[in-house]
Enzyme design. Structure first.
Site, PDB file in Angstrom:
ATOM      1  N   GLU A 152       0.799  -1.237   0.000  1.00 57.53           N
ATOM      2  CA  GLU A 152       0.000   0.000   0.000  1.00 57.53           C
ATOM      3  C   GLU A 152       0.829   1.282   0.000  1.00 57.53           C
ATOM      4  O   GLU A 152       0.647   2.139   0.868  1.00 57.53           O
ATOM      5  CB  GLU A 152      -0.969  -0.014   1.185  1.00 57.53           C
ATOM      6  CG  GLU A 152      -1.973  -1.138   1.097  1.00 57.53           C
ATOM      7  CD  GLU A 152      -2.813  -1.287   2.361  1.00 57.53           C
ATOM      8  OE1 GLU A 152      -3.154  -0.290   2.984  1.00 57.53           O
ATOM      9  OE2 GLU A 152      -3.124  -2.446   2.700  1.00 57.53           O
ATOM     10  N   ASN A 200       1.986  -5.301  -3.135  1.00 57.20           N
ATOM     11  CA  ASN A 200       0.603  -5.576  -2.724  1.00 57.20           C
ATOM     12  C   ASN A 200      -0.160  -4.266  -2.543  1.00 57.20           C
ATOM     13  O   ASN A 200       0.329  -3.350  -1.882  1.00 57.20           O
ATOM     14  CB  ASN A 200       0.640  -6.343  -1.390  1.00 57.20           C
ATOM     15  CG  ASN A 200      -0.704  -6.907  -0.986  1.00 57.20           C
ATOM     16  OD1 ASN A 200      -1.392  -7.541  -1.795  1.00 57.20           O
ATOM     17  ND2 ASN A 200      -1.094  -6.690   0.257  1.00 57.20           N
ATOM     18  N   HIS A 236     -10.639  -6.041  -1.017  1.00 62.62           N
ATOM     19  CA  HIS A 236     -11.583  -5.868   0.090  1.00 62.62           C
ATOM     20  C   HIS A 236     -12.814  -5.179  -0.500  1.00 62.62           C
ATOM     21  O   HIS A 236     -12.747  -4.005  -0.887  1.00 62.62           O
ATOM     22  CB  HIS A 236     -10.984  -4.971   1.183  1.00 62.62           C
ATOM     23  CG  HIS A 236      -9.832  -5.596   1.900  1.00 62.62           C
ATOM     24  ND1 HIS A 236      -9.996  -6.646   2.785  1.00 62.62           N
ATOM     25  CD2 HIS A 236      -8.505  -5.339   1.864  1.00 62.62           C
ATOM     26  CE1 HIS A 236      -8.813  -6.988   3.272  1.00 62.62           C
ATOM     27  NE2 HIS A 236      -7.900  -6.223   2.726  1.00 62.62           N
ATOM     28  N   GLU A 269      -6.301 -10.483  -0.466  1.00 61.56           N
ATOM     29  CA  GLU A 269      -7.017 -10.168   0.787  1.00 61.56           C
ATOM     30  C   GLU A 269      -8.524 -10.125   0.576  1.00 61.56           C
ATOM     31  O   GLU A 269      -9.228  -9.281   1.157  1.00 61.56           O
ATOM     32  CB  GLU A 269      -6.509  -8.832   1.359  1.00 61.56           C
ATOM     33  CG  GLU A 269      -5.016  -8.808   1.578  1.00 61.56           C
ATOM     34  CD  GLU A 269      -4.510  -7.549   2.274  1.00 61.56           C
ATOM     35  OE1 GLU A 269      -5.310  -6.776   2.827  1.00 61.56           O
ATOM     36  OE2 GLU A 269      -3.281  -7.342   2.267  1.00 61.56           O
ATOM     37  N   ASP A 271     -12.271 -10.190   0.740  1.00 57.41           N
ATOM     38  CA  ASP A 271     -13.428 -10.343   1.639  1.00 57.41           C
ATOM     39  C   ASP A 271     -14.532  -9.422   1.128  1.00 57.41           C
ATOM     40  O   ASP A 271     -14.264  -8.447   0.427  1.00 57.41           O
ATOM     41  CB  ASP A 271     -13.107 -10.109   3.126  1.00 57.41           C
ATOM     42  CG  ASP A 271     -12.464  -8.776   3.455  1.00 57.41           C
ATOM     43  OD1 ASP A 271     -12.520  -7.843   2.621  1.00 57.41           O
ATOM     44  OD2 ASP A 271     -11.907  -8.654   4.569  1.00 57.41           O
TER      45      ASP A 271
HETATM   46  O1  9MR Z   1      -6.519  -7.385   9.348  1.00 52.97           O
HETATM   47  C1  9MR Z   1      -5.392  -6.682   9.831  1.00 52.97           C
HETATM   48  C2  9MR Z   1      -5.654  -6.156  11.239  1.00 52.97           C
HETATM   49  O2  9MR Z   1      -5.760  -7.255  12.133  1.00 52.97           O
HETATM   50  C3  9MR Z   1      -4.518  -5.246  11.677  1.00 52.97           C
HETATM   51  O3  9MR Z   1      -4.887  -4.620  12.895  1.00 52.97           O
HETATM   52  C4  9MR Z   1      -4.220  -4.182  10.632  1.00 52.97           C
HETATM   53  C5  9MR Z   1      -2.998  -3.366  11.005  1.00 52.97           C
HETATM   54  O4  9MR Z   1      -1.833  -4.135  11.022  1.00 52.97           O
HETATM   55  O5  9MR Z   1      -3.993  -4.775   9.381  1.00 52.97           O
HETATM   56  C6  9MR Z   1      -5.069  -5.536   8.892  1.00 52.97           C
HETATM   57  O6  9MR Z   1      -4.720  -6.092   7.636  1.00 52.97           O
HETATM   58  C7  9MR Z   1      -4.496  -5.190   6.573  1.00 52.97           C
HETATM   59  C8  9MR Z   1      -3.372  -5.753   5.706  1.00 52.97           C
HETATM   60  O7  9MR Z   1      -2.243  -5.991   6.495  1.00 52.97           O
HETATM   61  C9  9MR Z   1      -3.050  -4.830   4.547  1.00 52.97           C
HETATM   62  N1  9MR Z   1      -4.229  -4.524   3.789  1.00 52.97           N
HETATM   63  C10 9MR Z   1      -5.397  -4.065   4.529  1.00 52.97           C
HETATM   64  C11 9MR Z   1      -5.719  -5.045   5.661  1.00 52.97           C
HETATM   65  C12 9MR Z   1      -6.984  -4.623   6.392  1.00 52.97           C
HETATM   66  O8  9MR Z   1      -6.787  -3.403   7.032  1.00 52.97           O
END
Ligand code: 9MR
Length: 361
Positions: A152, A200, A236, A269, A271
């Site tokens: 990101e 990613n 997402h 990812e 969902d």
């Molecule tokens: O699902 C993840 C959540 O448990 C964490 O708190 C958060 C911060 O580290 O990250 C979430 O996962 C993210 C992923 O690492 C990158 N893309 C977006 C995801 C959802 O926010």
């Protein structure tokens, strides 16, 4: 039975009548025949829960740590690397013949406080990042087959986001565009020449300014032999108003242009969240729409040979980031409900995996 009660139990009734297609087995068995990996994000803390572990092992052949290979878990302080939870996931994966995707070596967000408030200068940050990539990738060499090297880095317009690694203060390449990303990929390749290296990103799945910028960067990297192997498309989906047909058509187009560069595409990812009421209850018709979105995305991947993995951001509605992220307004985004019963979305994904790869149409 009162109307309200009927509304509450209706999703459960629907779930009970979701039966598997004749002869279809688990997701991973069907995926194997299609030559695609089927994965999920995992929270190792839940592996001691029997239904969590058995469902995971039965259905998936790829796992990715949802959080435990991020800086905020691996690096509790500047001098420490804590691999315990990541190692636990690796052990589980190996015991169940699963591939492991690593996530993620660089992200401008969600970093530990000691890092973000440490007032490090670019030289120090460059040294720390290089050391991090080197240590982590070498620790997991031969165990993690693909890494999200950078996560990101772009905003919705495709511009680089301000971040500690880019320009605040950055690793010494502020103002040099994707130079810091390139540097990270080069360090990653030096650390583990066998791992597949991915960029990613969120919201760059269809055809838009962001996916154009990702494509331009990937093409530039390929042209100049910067070691990149693939692009991760997060997917997402947070609104059921999504025109699934249009999204799938654009997704296909985007996957096709990235594959034409010689890159792999992983759906990383996936969902699809649905609105829920104060009791966490959704509308059955929303779960049906959700299933159609899952179906079309899986089909778009399967119809493109360059799409080699489909991964969901979790598998049971019991554990998903959506609830807290949406302050309880959305949820039920995954393939299994909170009791690990397969939902309509599960059936849709299973059916598409059973049908396998088909020519593009
Ligand atoms: O699902 C993840 C959540 O448990 C964490 O708190 C958060 C911060 O580290 O990250 C979430 O996962 C993210 C992923 O690492 C990158 N893309 C977006 C995801 C959802 O926010």
């Amino acid at each position: 039975m009162s109307e309200v009660h009927l509304l509450r139990v209706w999703p459960a009734i629907l779930l009970m009548i979701v039966t598997l297609p004749c002869g279809a087995q688990s997701l991973r068995q069907e995926a194997q025949q299609s030559g695609v990996l089927i994965g999920t994000a995992v929270r190792p803390a839940q592996l001691s829960e029997t239904l969590y572990a058995t469902t995971l092992a039965r259905e998936f052949n790829m796992v990715e740590p949802e959080d435990v290979m991020k800086w905020w878990v691996l690096r509790p302080d500047q001098g420490t690397y804590d691999f315990r939870q990541g190692d636990e996931l690796i052990r589980f994966a190996q015991a169940h013949q699963m591939e492991v995707r690593g996530h993620c070596l660089i992200w401008g967000r969600n970093n530990p406080e000691w890092l973000t408030t440490g007032h490090f200068n670019p030289e120090q940050l460059a040294r720390m990042l290089h050391d991090h990539i080197d240590r982590v990738m070498k620790h997991y060499a031969g165990q993690v087959f693909a890494w999200d090297v950078v996560n990101e880095a772009m905003d919705e317009k495709g511009n680089l986001r301000d971040s500690i690694w880019y320009n605040q203060p950055g690793i010494g390449m502020a103002g040099q565009g994707t130079g810091y990303i390139e540097q990270a990929f080069r360090w990653a390749h030096e650390a583990d020449a066998h791992a597949l290296l991915f960029y990613n990103e969120a919201e760059g799945e269809g055809m838009n300014r962001k996916s154009d910028a990702i494509y331009a960067m990937a093409k530039d990297f390929q042209d100049r032999h910067v070691p990149i192997d693939g692009v991760g498309l997060q997917l997402h989906i947070s609104t059921l108003d999504t025109d699934a047909q249009k999204l799938a058509a654009e997704l296909s187009k985007n996957i096709a242009r990235l594959s034409a560069l010689g890159l792999q595409v992983h759906v990383t990812e996936l969902d699809v969240s649905v609105p829920v009421d104060a009791f966490g209850v959704s509308h059955p018709e929303d779960l049906a729409r959700q299933a159609e979105i899952y179906r079309k995305i899986v089909r778009a991947c399967l119809n493109n040979a360059g799409c080699t993995a489909i991964q969901m951001w979790g598998f049971t509605d019991k554990y998903s980031w959506i609830g807290s992220h949406s302050h309880g307004t959305h949820g039920q985004a995954l393939l299994f409900d909170r009791e690990y019963r397969p939902k309509m979305a599960y059936r849709a994904v299973l059916e598409e995996l059973s049908a396998g790869r088909q020519a593009m149409h």
